[in-house]
Motif scaffolding. Sequence first.
Motif, PDB file in Angstrom:
ATOM      1  N   TYR A  67       0.772  -1.205  -0.077  1.00  0.00           N
ATOM      2  CA  TYR A  67      -0.148  -0.136   0.066  1.00  0.00           C
ATOM      3  C   TYR A  67       0.960   1.261  -0.032  1.00  0.00           C
ATOM      4  O   TYR A  67       1.787   1.431   0.768  1.00  0.00           O
ATOM      5  N   SER A  68       0.602   2.146  -0.822  1.00  0.00           N
ATOM      6  CA  SER A  68       1.069   3.560  -0.919  1.00  0.00           C
ATOM      7  C   SER A  68       0.527   4.490  -0.673  1.00  0.00           C
ATOM      8  O   SER A  68      -0.739   4.610  -0.190  1.00  0.00           O
ATOM      9  N   LEU A  69       1.091   5.798  -0.619  1.00  0.00           N
ATOM     10  CA  LEU A  69       0.172   7.159  -0.708  1.00  0.00           C
ATOM     11  C   LEU A  69       0.301   7.993  -2.020  1.00  0.00           C
ATOM     12  O   LEU A  69      -0.280   9.034  -1.766  1.00  0.00           O
ATOM     13  N   ASP A  70       0.484   7.150  -3.104  1.00  0.00           N
ATOM     14  CA  ASP A  70       0.421   7.616  -4.361  1.00  0.00           C
ATOM     15  C   ASP A  70      -1.325   7.910  -4.612  1.00  0.00           C
ATOM     16  O   ASP A  70      -1.977   6.956  -4.578  1.00  0.00           O
ATOM     17  N   ARG A  71      -1.506   9.258  -4.658  1.00  0.00           N
ATOM     18  CA  ARG A  71      -2.973   9.496  -4.991  1.00  0.00           C
ATOM     19  C   ARG A  71      -3.458   8.838  -6.036  1.00  0.00           C
ATOM     20  O   ARG A  71      -4.747   8.570  -5.957  1.00  0.00           O
ATOM     21  N   ASP A  72      -2.815   8.536  -7.185  1.00  0.00           N
ATOM     22  CA  ASP A  72      -3.348   7.893  -8.371  1.00  0.00           C
ATOM     23  C   ASP A  72      -3.602   6.340  -8.401  1.00  0.00           C
ATOM     24  O   ASP A  72      -3.762   5.894  -9.351  1.00  0.00           O
ATOM     25  N   SER A  73      -3.023   5.802  -7.427  1.00  0.00           N
ATOM     26  CA  SER A  73      -2.821   4.396  -7.230  1.00  0.00           C
ATOM     27  C   SER A  73      -4.106   3.761  -6.746  1.00  0.00           C
ATOM     28  O   SER A  73      -4.808   4.117  -5.804  1.00  0.00           O
ATOM     29  N   PHE A  75      -3.961   1.405  -4.856  1.00  0.00           N
ATOM     30  CA  PHE A  75      -3.245   0.888  -3.527  1.00  0.00           C
ATOM     31  C   PHE A  75      -3.077   1.797  -2.610  1.00  0.00           C
ATOM     32  O   PHE A  75      -2.385   1.585  -1.772  1.00  0.00           O
ATOM     33  N   ASN A  76      -3.787   2.857  -2.820  1.00  0.00           N
ATOM     34  CA  ASN A  76      -3.583   4.061  -1.862  1.00  0.00           C
ATOM     35  C   ASN A  76      -4.305   3.888  -0.626  1.00  0.00           C
ATOM     36  O   ASN A  76      -5.370   3.642  -0.214  1.00  0.00           O
ATOM     37  N   LEU A  77      -3.347   3.765   0.505  1.00  0.00           N
ATOM     38  CA  LEU A  77      -3.858   3.226   1.864  1.00  0.00           C
ATOM     39  C   LEU A  77      -4.947   4.368   2.625  1.00  0.00           C
ATOM     40  O   LEU A  77      -5.619   3.818   2.845  1.00  0.00           O
ATOM     41  N   ALA A  78      -4.573   5.494   2.290  1.00  0.00           N
ATOM     42  CA  ALA A  78      -5.416   6.295   3.142  1.00  0.00           C
ATOM     43  C   ALA A  78      -6.973   6.329   2.336  1.00  0.00           C
ATOM     44  O   ALA A  78      -7.996   6.330   3.158  1.00  0.00           O
ATOM     45  N   ARG A  79      -6.932   6.390   1.032  1.00  0.00           N
ATOM     46  CA  ARG A  79      -8.285   6.207   0.557  1.00  0.00           C
ATOM     47  C   ARG A  79      -8.876   5.085   0.656  1.00  0.00           C
ATOM     48  O   ARG A  79     -10.226   4.917   0.998  1.00  0.00           O
ATOM     49  N   ILE A  80      -8.296   3.993   0.691  1.00  0.00           N
ATOM     50  CA  ILE A  80      -8.700   2.420   1.204  1.00  0.00           C
ATOM     51  C   ILE A  80      -9.173   2.322   2.441  1.00  0.00           C
ATOM     52  O   ILE A  80     -10.366   1.837   2.845  1.00  0.00           O
ATOM     53  N   ASN A  81      -8.649   3.258   3.415  1.00  0.00           N
ATOM     54  CA  ASN A  81      -8.847   2.873   4.632  1.00  0.00           C
ATOM     55  C   ASN A  81      -9.960   4.067   5.315  1.00  0.00           C
ATOM     56  O   ASN A  81     -10.257   4.271   6.766  1.00  0.00           O
ATOM     57  N   ARG A  82      -9.810   5.183   4.802  1.00  0.00           N
ATOM     58  CA  ARG A  82     -10.445   6.326   5.209  1.00  0.00           C
ATOM     59  C   ARG A  82     -12.271   6.033   5.440  1.00  0.00           C
ATOM     60  O   ARG A  82     -12.843   5.351   4.791  1.00  0.00           O
ATOM     61  N   GLN A  83     -12.606   6.462   6.506  1.00  0.00           N
ATOM     62  CA  GLN A  83     -14.048   6.134   6.891  1.00  0.00           C
ATOM     63  C   GLN A  83     -14.948   7.288   6.369  1.00  0.00           C
ATOM     64  O   GLN A  83     -14.489   8.365   5.949  1.00  0.00           O
ATOM     65  N   HIS A  84     -16.097   6.797   5.980  1.00  0.00           N
ATOM     66  CA  HIS A  84     -17.007   7.795   5.315  1.00  0.00           C
ATOM     67  C   HIS A  84     -17.639   8.640   6.436  1.00  0.00           C
ATOM     68  O   HIS A  84     -17.706   8.357   7.402  1.00  0.00           O
TER      69      HIS A  84
END
Length: 89
Positions: A67-73, A75-84
């Motif tokens: 998992y990375s922090l690349d916004r276009d990936s 596999f973006n860790l933050a986007r995948i795990n961010r709660q609504h």
Amino acid sequence: MNFSEFEQLLNAKKNLHPIWFELPSDSAATEEDITEAQNDLALRLPVEYRQFLLKHGGGYFALGIVYSLDRDSDFNLARINRQHPLTGK
């Protein structure tokens, strides 16, 4: 294993099996990316993982995915795990 030992092992594997590292990886994170992700997710990433993100980025890596922090990936860790914000999911 510390990060320096990991880098030594990684370099040895790259020399033995360069094809493992042929897929494009995600871009490396910046300190700002890490701070933003930690704030968004209300957590602190482990030191070694932060070092990995800063140097290697993530995404396709050898025979796996990191998992990375690349916004276009994908596999973006933050986007995948961010709660609504409304549902908490």
